[in-house]
Enzyme design. Sequence first.
Site, PDB file in Angstrom:
ATOM      1  N   TYR A 128      -1.877   0.309  10.617  1.00  0.00           N
ATOM      2  CA  TYR A 128      -1.874  -0.171   9.229  1.00  0.00           C
ATOM      3  C   TYR A 128      -0.572   0.223   8.542  1.00  0.00           C
ATOM      4  O   TYR A 128       0.059  -0.601   7.857  1.00  0.00           O
ATOM      5  CB  TYR A 128      -3.068   0.425   8.489  1.00  0.00           C
ATOM      6  CG  TYR A 128      -3.229  -0.058   7.066  1.00  0.00           C
ATOM      7  CD1 TYR A 128      -3.370  -1.417   6.780  1.00  0.00           C
ATOM      8  CD2 TYR A 128      -3.262   0.842   6.010  1.00  0.00           C
ATOM      9  CE1 TYR A 128      -3.528  -1.863   5.477  1.00  0.00           C
ATOM     10  CE2 TYR A 128      -3.425   0.407   4.702  1.00  0.00           C
ATOM     11  CZ  TYR A 128      -3.549  -0.944   4.436  1.00  0.00           C
ATOM     12  OH  TYR A 128      -3.698  -1.383   3.141  1.00  0.00           O
ATOM     13  N   SER A 137       0.844  -1.185   0.000  1.00  0.00           N
ATOM     14  CA  SER A 137       0.000   0.000   0.000  1.00  0.00           C
ATOM     15  C   SER A 137       0.883   1.239   0.000  1.00  0.00           C
ATOM     16  O   SER A 137       2.052   1.179   0.405  1.00  0.00           O
ATOM     17  CB  SER A 137      -0.884   0.008   1.257  1.00  0.00           C
ATOM     18  OG  SER A 137      -1.524   1.253   1.449  1.00  0.00           O
TER      19      SER A 137
END
Length: 246
Positions: A145, A132
């Site tokens: 995250y 990501s």
Amino acid sequence: MSYQKIAVVSGASSGIGAATARSLAQAGHHVYALARRTERVEALAKEINGTPVTCDVTDDAAVAAFAATLDRVDLLVNNAGGAIGADPVATAEVADWQAMYDVNVLGTLRLTKALLPALVASGAGTIVTVSSTAGLIVYEGGGGYAAAKHAQTALVETLRLELCGEPVRVVEIDPGMVKTDEFALNRFSGDTTRAAAVYQGVEHPLTADDIATCITWTATLPHHINIDRMVVRPLAQAAQHKVHRV
């Protein structure tokens, strides 16, 4: 002698994983669609003439048992992952951070370790890991995250160094804003209002099919070409904090 290439796609029950399984099947691969939700992967495998695999990448024994069933692997797509919550560090739930680390980082590690011998033995293996943009930069409320995705990126970069000289490519795909059916909903525990707010005013966020197209492209290039890292954002997203909304 030509043969049908074998691809394993984790997190294949929805979103980017399901789209990637479809895209790779269309490109000529036989796809092992791997996820926890049996009904989902069975339906997908039937649609693409692939093989369904019920497997939790956070389970050592399940991953090892799956790997033992394969004679050959040409492509591994480490896609299983996800975000939980958006709490600041000061009030973060340790269990949420542990869960994100286990699926994003250790899930990638487990599956990669288990299938690496077969990927090397193929003579032309490829590992594509879906990380990501959160693995490249941090943002408020994204500590857990971002920490997991930074670790996943470190794993990929280290693996590429360690496999130098082996016939295995190591590719990293870093999506920005991708609107799927489940990612934001899962992050906010099913809160549809909070999930919708992520994409509010963004005319064309990326879709799962967009990322699947990128994954398939990197995996089907001539094998001497290695796309180390592909950062993919929608036109409206110039950076993590810079998004054009109408």
